[in-house]
Design a protein around this motif. Structure first.
Motif, short mmCIF file in Angstrom:
data_model
loop_
_atom_site.label_atom_id
_atom_site.label_comp_id
_atom_site.label_asym_id
_atom_site.label_seq_id
_atom_site.Cartn_x
_atom_site.Cartn_y
_atom_site.Cartn_z
N GLU A 16 0.76 -1.19 0.04
CA GLU A 16 0.06 0.00 -0.06
C GLU A 16 0.88 1.26 0.04
N HIS A 51 -2.83 -9.71 6.09
CA HIS A 51 -3.00 -9.86 4.66
C HIS A 51 -1.56 -9.51 4.19
N LYS A 69 -6.21 0.40 -5.18
CA LYS A 69 -6.68 -0.72 -4.26
C LYS A 69 -7.64 0.16 -3.18
N THR A 70 -8.79 -0.38 -2.70
CA THR A 70 -9.67 -0.01 -2.02
C THR A 70 -10.13 -0.95 -0.73
N ALA A 71 -9.45 -2.05 -0.62
CA ALA A 71 -9.43 -2.86 0.61
C ALA A 71 -8.04 -3.47 0.73
N ASP A 72 -8.24 -4.14 2.00
CA ASP A 72 -6.84 -4.76 2.49
C ASP A 72 -6.90 -6.29 1.64
N THR A 73 -5.74 -6.31 0.86
CA THR A 73 -5.62 -7.58 0.14
C THR A 73 -4.01 -7.89 0.10
N GLU A 232 -8.04 5.22 8.12
CA GLU A 232 -6.93 4.38 7.61
C GLU A 232 -5.62 4.79 8.22
#
Length: 232
Positions: A16, A51, A69-73, A232
């Motif tokens: 990120e 993650h 990215k908009t989510a934890d992956t 965040e």
């Protein structure tokens, strides 16, 4: 579990890159760019970024997709220091404080990244478990959050404790204070090093313990401000 071995390569596996405020420790409230790296073998049970633990080739994505990215992956991009600086500028981020976190950022040699970012006017902070050698610039602010007796079996290094500008210790019970005391006896920090206690998961009992201990010892409370603000 697979994880990244420390390497002299200038490429970093980035999970990120985003701008927010620092919610923990000495720099709480400071506008910051967070650079989250992929990979960590320490295995903290309460980790809120699990993650980031494994680095798998199948999860590798382009830098343009990383920013979207908009989510934890577990997806990550392979970027150099110059790539990271270019992304910061492209995104129009205005913060000058860069927090390198993870994962476990000190699995990487961060000296080249530090040179690139500091030359461009940024101040660096690393958040590390203290279980890997810290390879960065002399001016980098090093926050060691010592992870003791974790499932990964890694030991906190005395050279990491000596290098620390700040110790940020997660606590929930009295035994966590005792474990920190034992670590400080074995691996003393430099005079002037700030010691912060951070309640795990904002539990009332943990918060009360941290406040009481900070008052008795003239330490500092870290409350994870970003979680209270739901950012965040």
């Amino acid at each position: 579990m697979s994880f990244i071995e420390q390497t002299a390569s200038n490429q970093l596996a980035v999970n990120e890159l985003f701008e927010t405020i620092q919610g923990e420790g000495v720099f709480t409230g400071v506008a910051a760019i967070f650079l989250r790296l992929q990979g960590c073998p320490v295995g903290c049970p309460w980790c809120d970024t699990q993650h980031t633990w494994d680095k798998k080739e199948a999860d590798k994505i382009a830098a343009t997709d990383l920013i979207m990215k908009t989510a934890d992956t577990p997806q990550w991009s392979d970027l150099s220091g110059e790539d990271i600086l270019a992304l910061i500028k492209t995104q129009g981020y205005t913060a000058k404080h860069v927090v390198i976190t993870g994962g476990e950022p000190c699995m990487y040699d961060l000296r080249e990244l530090a040179t690139v970012l500091e030359s461009a006017g940024y101040r660096l902070q690393i958040e590390t478990s203290g279980t890997f050698e810290i390879l960065t610039s002399a001016d980098t602010w090093v926050t060691v959050s010592p992870k003791l007796d974790m499932p990964g079996g890694f030991q906190v290094r005395c050279d990491a404790m000596t290098r620390a500008n700040e110790i940020k210790h997660p606590v929930a019970m009295e035994k966590h204070i005792e474990a920190l005391d034992e670590l400080l006896a074995r691996c003393p920090v430099q005079p002037g090093t700030t010691i912060c206690l951070q309640p795990i998961s904002q539990r009332p009992r943990a918060t009360e313990l941290a406040i009481r201990t900070c008052r008795l010892r003239n330490w500092r409370l870290s409350v994870q401000l970003h979680k209270y603000l739901s950012i965040e």
